[in-house]
Design a protein around this motif. Structure first.
Motif, PDB file in Angstrom:
ATOM      1  N   ALA A  28       0.781  -1.294   0.010  1.00 26.03           N
ATOM      2  CA  ALA A  28      -0.021   0.051  -0.114  1.00 26.03           C
ATOM      3  C   ALA A  28       0.789   1.259   0.143  1.00 26.03           C
ATOM      4  CB  ALA A  28      -0.901   0.039   1.165  1.00 26.03           C
ATOM      5  N   ALA A  29       1.884   1.111   0.544  1.00 23.53           N
ATOM      6  CA  ALA A  29       2.789   2.503   0.966  1.00 23.53           C
ATOM      7  C   ALA A  29       3.202   3.001  -0.594  1.00 23.53           C
ATOM      8  CB  ALA A  29       4.203   2.079   1.480  1.00 23.53           C
ATOM      9  N   GLY A  30       3.567   2.076  -1.783  1.00 26.44           N
ATOM     10  CA  GLY A  30       3.891   2.563  -2.870  1.00 26.44           C
ATOM     11  C   GLY A  30       2.793   2.743  -3.830  1.00 26.44           C
ATOM     12  N   ALA A  31       1.550   2.102  -3.519  1.00 26.79           N
ATOM     13  CA  ALA A  31       0.590   2.007  -4.813  1.00 26.79           C
ATOM     14  C   ALA A  31      -0.699   2.797  -4.318  1.00 26.79           C
ATOM     15  CB  ALA A  31       0.387   0.392  -4.806  1.00 26.79           C
ATOM     16  N   GLY A  32      -1.178   2.887  -2.901  1.00 28.76           N
ATOM     17  CA  GLY A  32      -2.573   3.210  -2.851  1.00 28.76           C
ATOM     18  C   GLY A  32      -3.345   2.643  -1.562  1.00 28.76           C
ATOM     19  N   PRO A  33      -4.476   3.010  -1.469  1.00 23.51           N
ATOM     20  CA  PRO A  33      -5.313   2.412   0.056  1.00 23.51           C
ATOM     21  C   PRO A  33      -5.386   0.928  -0.204  1.00 23.51           C
ATOM     22  CG  PRO A  33      -6.341   4.135  -1.154  1.00 23.51           C
ATOM     23  CD  PRO A  33      -5.248   3.829  -2.047  1.00 23.51           C
ATOM     24  N   LEU A  34      -5.304   0.177   1.072  1.00 22.47           N
ATOM     25  CA  LEU A  34      -5.520  -1.228   1.176  1.00 22.47           C
ATOM     26  C   LEU A  34      -6.288  -1.083   2.481  1.00 22.47           C
ATOM     27  CD1 LEU A  34      -5.219  -3.911   0.060  1.00 22.47           C
ATOM     28  CD2 LEU A  34      -3.330  -4.107   1.581  1.00 22.47           C
ATOM     29  N   HIS A  35      -7.403  -1.934   2.721  1.00 19.92           N
ATOM     30  CA  HIS A  35      -8.149  -2.172   3.903  1.00 19.92           C
ATOM     31  C   HIS A  35      -7.801  -3.863   4.232  1.00 19.92           C
ATOM     32  CE1 HIS A  35     -11.045  -1.912   7.086  1.00 19.92           C
ATOM     33  NE2 HIS A  35     -11.798  -3.017   6.459  1.00 19.92           N
ATOM     34  N   LEU A  36      -7.423  -3.784   5.609  1.00 14.71           N
ATOM     35  CA  LEU A  36      -6.911  -5.150   5.940  1.00 14.71           C
ATOM     36  C   LEU A  36      -8.077  -5.780   7.014  1.00 14.71           C
ATOM     37  CD1 LEU A  36      -3.471  -4.442   6.884  1.00 14.71           C
ATOM     38  CD2 LEU A  36      -4.085  -5.555   5.165  1.00 14.71           C
ATOM     39  N   GLN A  37      -8.776  -6.994   6.595  1.00 13.79           N
ATOM     40  CA  GLN A  37      -9.847  -7.349   7.247  1.00 13.79           C
ATOM     41  C   GLN A  37      -9.496  -8.206   8.430  1.00 13.79           C
ATOM     42  OE1 GLN A  37     -10.970  -9.384   3.385  1.00 13.79           O
ATOM     43  NE2 GLN A  37     -12.920  -8.506   3.723  1.00 13.79           N
ATOM     44  N   HIS A  38     -10.369  -8.379   9.353  1.00 13.48           N
ATOM     45  CA  HIS A  38     -10.316  -9.200  10.712  1.00 13.48           C
ATOM     46  C   HIS A  38      -9.003  -9.387  11.187  1.00 13.48           C
ATOM     47  CE1 HIS A  38      -9.516 -12.141   7.402  1.00 13.48           C
ATOM     48  NE2 HIS A  38     -10.879 -12.439   7.170  1.00 13.48           N
ATOM     49  N   LEU A  39      -8.520  -8.270  11.745  1.00 14.54           N
ATOM     50  CA  LEU A  39      -7.010  -8.299  12.297  1.00 14.54           C
ATOM     51  C   LEU A  39      -7.184  -8.542  13.780  1.00 14.54           C
ATOM     52  CD1 LEU A  39      -5.408  -5.009  10.932  1.00 14.54           C
ATOM     53  CD2 LEU A  39      -5.168  -7.251  10.239  1.00 14.54           C
ATOM     54  N   SER A  40      -6.163  -9.498  14.277  1.00 11.72           N
ATOM     55  CA  SER A  40      -6.674 -10.572  15.543  1.00 11.72           C
ATOM     56  C   SER A  40      -5.142 -10.425  16.531  1.00 11.72           C
ATOM     57  CB  SER A  40      -7.158 -11.829  15.231  1.00 11.72           C
ATOM     58  OG  SER A  40      -6.165 -12.399  14.295  1.00 11.72           O
ATOM     59  N   LEU A  41      -4.251 -10.144  16.045  1.00 12.28           N
ATOM     60  CA  LEU A  41      -3.064 -10.129  16.519  1.00 12.28           C
ATOM     61  C   LEU A  41      -2.169  -8.755  17.116  1.00 12.28           C
ATOM     62  CD1 LEU A  41      -1.109 -12.533  14.253  1.00 12.28           C
ATOM     63  CD2 LEU A  41      -1.690 -13.181  16.852  1.00 12.28           C
ATOM     64  N   ALA A  42      -1.702  -8.789  18.286  1.00 10.96           N
ATOM     65  CA  ALA A  42      -1.000  -7.873  18.789  1.00 10.96           C
ATOM     66  C   ALA A  42       0.201  -7.107  17.693  1.00 10.96           C
ATOM     67  CB  ALA A  42      -0.273  -7.977  20.094  1.00 10.96           C
ATOM     68  N   ALA A  43       0.726  -8.331  17.167  1.00  9.34           N
ATOM     69  CA  ALA A  43       1.761  -7.943  15.952  1.00  9.34           C
ATOM     70  C   ALA A  43       1.295  -7.390  14.940  1.00  9.34           C
ATOM     71  CB  ALA A  43       2.386  -9.186  15.603  1.00  9.34           C
ATOM     72  N   SER A  44       0.113  -7.740  14.486  1.00  9.47           N
ATOM     73  CA  SER A  44      -0.501  -7.184  13.049  1.00  9.47           C
ATOM     74  C   SER A  44      -1.037  -5.598  13.620  1.00  9.47           C
ATOM     75  CB  SER A  44      -2.044  -7.877  12.913  1.00  9.47           C
ATOM     76  OG  SER A  44      -1.448  -9.238  12.657  1.00  9.47           O
ATOM     77  N   LEU A  45      -1.375  -5.307  14.762  1.00 13.36           N
ATOM     78  CA  LEU A  45      -1.838  -4.223  15.146  1.00 13.36           C
ATOM     79  C   LEU A  45      -0.825  -3.197  15.114  1.00 13.36           C
ATOM     80  CD1 LEU A  45      -4.329  -5.199  17.642  1.00 13.36           C
ATOM     81  CD2 LEU A  45      -4.792  -4.625  15.379  1.00 13.36           C
ATOM     82  N   ALA A  46       0.446  -3.708  15.851  1.00 11.49           N
ATOM     83  CA  ALA A  46       1.745  -2.768  15.979  1.00 11.49           C
ATOM     84  C   ALA A  46       2.265  -2.619  14.546  1.00 11.49           C
ATOM     85  CB  ALA A  46       2.819  -3.725  16.393  1.00 11.49           C
ATOM     86  N   ALA A  47       2.130  -3.391  13.362  1.00 11.52           N
ATOM     87  CA  ALA A  47       2.450  -3.167  12.207  1.00 11.52           C
ATOM     88  C   ALA A  47       1.467  -2.145  11.381  1.00 11.52           C
ATOM     89  CB  ALA A  47       2.493  -4.364  11.363  1.00 11.52           C
ATOM     90  N   LEU A  48       0.260  -2.264  11.730  1.00 16.17           N
ATOM     91  CA  LEU A  48      -0.712  -1.244  11.319  1.00 16.17           C
ATOM     92  C   LEU A  48      -0.349  -0.008  12.026  1.00 16.17           C
ATOM     93  CD1 LEU A  48      -3.415  -0.578   9.604  1.00 16.17           C
ATOM     94  CD2 LEU A  48      -4.728  -1.335  11.788  1.00 16.17           C
ATOM     95  N   ARG A  49       0.007   0.059  13.216  1.00 16.78           N
ATOM     96  CA  ARG A  49      -0.078   1.379  13.882  1.00 16.78           C
ATOM     97  C   ARG A  49       1.258   2.179  13.354  1.00 16.78           C
ATOM     98  NH1 ARG A  49       0.057  -0.510  19.011  1.00 16.78           N
ATOM     99  NH2 ARG A  49      -2.440  -0.252  19.328  1.00 16.78           N
ATOM    100  N   LEU A  50       2.414   1.519  12.995  1.00 14.46           N
ATOM    101  CA  LEU A  50       3.770   2.044  12.200  1.00 14.46           C
ATOM    102  C   LEU A  50       3.128   2.506  11.071  1.00 14.46           C
ATOM    103  CD1 LEU A  50       6.449  -0.606  13.544  1.00 14.46           C
ATOM    104  CD2 LEU A  50       5.823   2.020  14.130  1.00 14.46           C
ATOM    105  N   ALA A  51       2.507   1.559  10.151  1.00 12.98           N
ATOM    106  CA  ALA A  51       2.375   1.798   8.625  1.00 12.98           C
ATOM    107  C   ALA A  51       1.370   3.235   8.842  1.00 12.98           C
ATOM    108  CB  ALA A  51       1.480   0.731   8.078  1.00 12.98           C
ATOM    109  N   LYS A  52       0.522   3.446   9.812  1.00 13.19           N
ATOM    110  CA  LYS A  52      -0.210   4.637   9.820  1.00 13.19           C
ATOM    111  C   LYS A  52       0.633   5.933  10.286  1.00 13.19           C
ATOM    112  CE  LYS A  52      -4.802   3.223  10.499  1.00 13.19           C
ATOM    113  NZ  LYS A  52      -6.090   3.315  11.212  1.00 13.19           N
ATOM    114  N   ARG A  53       1.579   5.346  11.109  1.00  9.26           N
ATOM    115  CA  ARG A  53       2.274   6.753  11.704  1.00  9.26           C
ATOM    116  C   ARG A  53       3.310   7.285  10.442  1.00  9.26           C
ATOM    117  NH1 ARG A  53       5.105   4.817  16.902  1.00  9.26           N
ATOM    118  NH2 ARG A  53       2.924   4.996  17.613  1.00  9.26           N
TER     119      ARG A  53
END
Ligand SMILES: [Zn+2]
Length: 422
Positions: A219-244
């Motif tokens: 998504a960083a290089g190309a455009g929006p992406l919505h990630l479905q049914h996230l369930s893990l602390a590690a996934s949320l840490a990655a999402l948090r950094l990506a948004k930052r």
């Protein structure tokens, strides 16, 4: 249709916050939202004293099983379940049989769904035939009414991901990904600890978080992406950094990931089997935190009905998935709002404002005058156990018998009452 005045409720809006206000619905729209509105002549009046009045909930992750598995659910029964659950709009997933991958098929079912009591939107497969080999005819699918593209049930193939993101962005249609590395999941059916306890094959955590990392980077290089049914602390840490970092990624979770953990799986009961699987207690707490701090954008149900006979086979053989439309509201109220983990306005954003923005529904997701008259009224005071039967054709819920408060007492779609219960 007569006007409807909802009086004395606590009106909760994702942007304007909350206040004791009267809400007047007229001509399919919100006409007024202010203190003490006198009832217009001929208007129906609903007294919402002590109740919470939200903009109608929009569930962006629903499996209606039609065509192909009508024994488990149909569009009509899923829409009834939505109305009973306070959900005024649903986005259906395309992993039907045949898959929603052809414009003619989409048109046929969209026409049929127009009679439903709630707003039914369709997503279409992102890859041709939902087979993962080549992009689907995205422009034609958009013209046929597709509101989103996803291969949900399967992951978008990493090889095609940048191209799919670019094409969906050019069309202005959201692209949704089920982030899972199926090679890592293999024959796994549940969290490694539950698997060890019950003698079942495990699903490793990295099957999700590796796919989340891949998606965020693409998504960083190309455009929006919505990630479905996230369930893990590690996934949320990655999402948090990506948004930052300013990458255009958004994320959803489902009630079972903040209301249950693998510890709740006490026996070989396939009503606790879903994908991704129930995770550790630490992951559950990370989901609650990410809902509160804005890392997660949306709560969706991943409503996945399966007939009882299919779920009777135990963890190893039963299909993945649980129903969710009718327990969404009380789980959010009981586990998030009443525990003061998430504020009510934030809940309105997670259940209505942000889903409306994802799907580009400009007149939905708010109680502001001029908005569509889609409203969900909840009762936070009275608790009752989750019943064993639902409006849904299926009852594969891990929550049956659990005492919850916050049940929907009034569901209004376009100014019309589609569910009422006191
Ligand atoms: Zn999925």
């Amino acid at each position: 249709m007569p006007a409807l005045l909802i009086k004395n409720g606590l009106a909760v809006d994702p942007v304007r916050g909350e206040a004791r206000l009267d809400l007047l619905l007229e001509g399919g729209r919100v006409a007024r939202l202010s203190p003490r509105i006198p009832p217009p002549r001929g208007a129906a009046v609903f007294d919402a004293a002590g109740l919470w009045v939200f903009p109608g909930f929009i569930d962006v992750h629903v499996h209606a099983r039609e065509p192909g598995a009508e024994g488990s659910e149909t569009i009509a029964t899923a829409a009834e379940a939505a109305a009973a659950g306070g959900v005024t709009s649903v986005l259906l997933m395309p992993n039907t049989s045949p898959a929603m991958a052809a414009p003619a098929l989409l048109r046929r079912y969209a026409a049929r769904a127009a009679a439903a009591p709630v707003n039914v939107y369709f997503s279409a497969a992102a890859t041709s035939g939902r087979a993962g080999a080549a992009p689907a005819p995205l422009a034609a699918l958009k013209r046929a009414g597709a509101r989103a593209f996803t291969d949900d049930g399967a992951a978008l193939p990493p090889r095609l991901l940048p191209e799919l993101i670019r094409r969906a962005a050019a069309l202005g249609v959201p692209l949704l990904d089920h982030p899972e590395d199926f090679a890592l999941t293999g024959r796994g059916v549940c969290h490694p600890r539950a698997a060890a306890r019950l003698g079942l094959p495990p699903i490793p955590d990295r099957a999700e978080w590796l796919a989340v990392l891949r998606g965020a980077l693409a998504a960083a290089g190309a455009g929006p992406l919505h990630l479905q049914h996230l369930s893990l602390a590690a996934s949320l840490a990655a999402l948090r950094l990506a948004k930052r970092a300013g990458w255009p990624v958004t994320g959803e979770t489902c009630p079972h990931y903040f209301a249950l953990s693998e510890r709740d799986i006490r026996r070989d009961d396939a009503n606790f089997k879903m994908k991704p699987p129930l995770r550790s207690e630490a992951d559950r707490l990370a989901v609650v935190k990410a809902l509160a701090d804005g890392t997660l954008d949306i709560i969706a149900t991943d409503h996945a009905p399966h007939a009882a006979a299919l779920k009777a086979g135990g963890f190893r053989r039963a299909p993945f998935g649980v129903v969710g439309l009718e327990t969404l509201a009380p789980l959010c109220v009981t586990e998030l709002a009443l525990k003061r983990a998430v504020t009510r306005p934030r809940l309105a954003a997670l259940l209505s404002g942000n889903p409306a923005r994802l799907l580009g529904l400009r007149r939905k997701g708010s109680l502001a005058p001029g908005s569509d008259a889609d409203v969900t009224v909840l009762d936070p005071r009275r608790a009752r156990p989750v019943p064993p039967l639902f409006a849904s054709r299926s009852a594969n819920s891990p929550f049956v018998g659990r005492r919850l408060a916050g049940w929907p007492v009034l569901t209004v779609v376009g100014g019309r009452v589609v569910h009422a219960a006191r």
